[in-house]
Design a protein around this motif. Structure first.
Motif, short mmCIF file in Angstrom:
data_model
loop_
_atom_site.label_atom_id
_atom_site.label_comp_id
_atom_site.label_asym_id
_atom_site.label_seq_id
_atom_site.Cartn_x
_atom_site.Cartn_y
_atom_site.Cartn_z
N ASP A 162 -10.24 16.20 5.43
CA ASP A 162 -10.16 17.51 5.13
C ASP A 162 -10.80 18.47 5.70
O ASP A 162 -10.23 19.46 6.26
N GLN A 163 -12.29 18.21 6.02
CA GLN A 163 -12.93 19.14 6.77
C GLN A 163 -12.66 19.37 8.31
O GLN A 163 -12.41 20.33 8.78
N VAL A 164 -12.29 18.28 8.93
CA VAL A 164 -11.45 18.21 10.24
C VAL A 164 -10.52 18.75 10.22
O VAL A 164 -10.25 19.97 11.06
N ARG A 165 -9.54 18.59 9.38
CA ARG A 165 -8.17 19.16 9.24
C ARG A 165 -8.37 20.80 9.25
O ARG A 165 -7.69 21.43 10.14
N ALA A 166 -9.25 21.34 8.53
CA ALA A 166 -9.28 22.52 8.25
C ALA A 166 -10.04 23.34 9.60
O ALA A 166 -9.85 24.56 9.88
N ALA A 167 -10.69 22.64 10.42
CA ALA A 167 -11.48 23.04 11.57
C ALA A 167 -10.64 22.94 12.87
O ALA A 167 -10.82 23.29 14.01
N ILE A 168 -9.43 22.36 12.73
CA ILE A 168 -8.49 22.15 13.90
C ILE A 168 -7.82 23.59 14.28
O ILE A 168 -7.23 24.30 13.27
N ARG A 169 -7.81 23.97 15.44
CA ARG A 169 -7.35 25.19 15.99
C ARG A 169 -6.37 25.08 17.07
O ARG A 169 -6.33 24.18 17.76
N PRO A 170 -5.22 26.06 17.24
CA PRO A 170 -4.51 26.15 18.48
C PRO A 170 -5.40 26.10 19.78
O PRO A 170 -6.39 26.90 19.72
N ALA A 171 -4.99 25.31 20.71
CA ALA A 171 -5.86 25.57 22.02
C ALA A 171 -5.48 26.50 22.88
O ALA A 171 -4.27 26.89 22.76
N ALA A 208 -11.71 10.09 14.58
CA ALA A 208 -12.04 8.97 13.93
C ALA A 208 -12.77 7.94 14.83
O ALA A 208 -13.83 7.32 14.47
N GLY A 209 -12.31 8.02 16.20
CA GLY A 209 -12.98 6.81 17.05
C GLY A 209 -14.33 7.34 17.54
O GLY A 209 -15.40 6.75 17.38
N HIS A 210 -14.42 8.67 17.52
CA HIS A 210 -15.64 9.57 17.64
C HIS A 210 -16.58 9.17 16.31
O HIS A 210 -17.74 8.86 16.94
N ALA A 211 -16.26 9.44 15.40
CA ALA A 211 -16.86 9.34 14.18
C ALA A 211 -17.51 7.97 14.16
O ALA A 211 -18.69 7.82 13.79
N ARG A 212 -16.67 6.95 14.48
CA ARG A 212 -17.34 5.62 14.33
C ARG A 212 -18.20 5.22 15.51
O ARG A 212 -19.32 4.74 15.27
N ASP A 213 -17.97 5.53 16.63
CA ASP A 213 -18.70 5.19 17.90
C ASP A 213 -19.91 5.89 18.13
O ASP A 213 -21.03 5.41 18.33
N ILE A 217 -14.46 6.56 6.77
CA ILE A 217 -14.43 8.00 6.95
C ILE A 217 -13.89 8.61 5.59
O ILE A 217 -12.77 8.42 5.24
N PRO A 218 -14.66 9.17 4.58
CA PRO A 218 -14.24 9.74 3.45
C PRO A 218 -13.09 10.90 3.77
O PRO A 218 -13.35 11.49 4.64
N ALA A 219 -12.13 10.98 2.75
CA ALA A 219 -11.13 11.86 2.67
C ALA A 219 -11.60 13.24 2.88
O ALA A 219 -10.96 14.07 3.24
N SER A 220 -12.90 13.53 2.08
CA SER A 220 -13.36 14.97 2.31
C SER A 220 -13.85 15.26 3.79
O SER A 220 -13.48 16.31 4.04
N LEU A 221 -14.11 14.45 4.51
CA LEU A 221 -14.50 14.76 5.82
C LEU A 221 -13.10 14.91 6.68
O LEU A 221 -13.08 15.66 7.47
#
Length: 57
Positions: free
Chosen positions: A48-57, A30-35, A42-46
């Motif tokens: 959702d896209q971020v959540r879907a792209a989070i992976r185990p490190a 969220a900070g990165h998206a803002r800065d 930040i729309p809820a759809s975005l």
């Protein structure tokens, strides 16, 4: 640990994030998206896209 690559959602961005939890990733992104992408609302759809792209490190 979790990991997110902004380029998975914004193809021209090379920024990546690693944090212990999904919530920590979302706060950092969220900070990165803002800065860096100029998103003040930040729309809820975005989120959702971020959540879907989070992976185990």
């Amino acid at each position: 640990m979790k990991q997110f690559a902004c380029g998975d959602v914004v193809p021209s961005c090379g920024r990546t994030f690693t944090a212990p939890t999904e919530d920590d990733i979302l706060v950092a992104v969220a900070g990165h998206a803002r800065d860096d992408h100029g998103l003040t609302d930040i729309p809820a759809s975005l989120v959702d896209q971020v959540r879907a792209a989070i992976r185990p490190a």
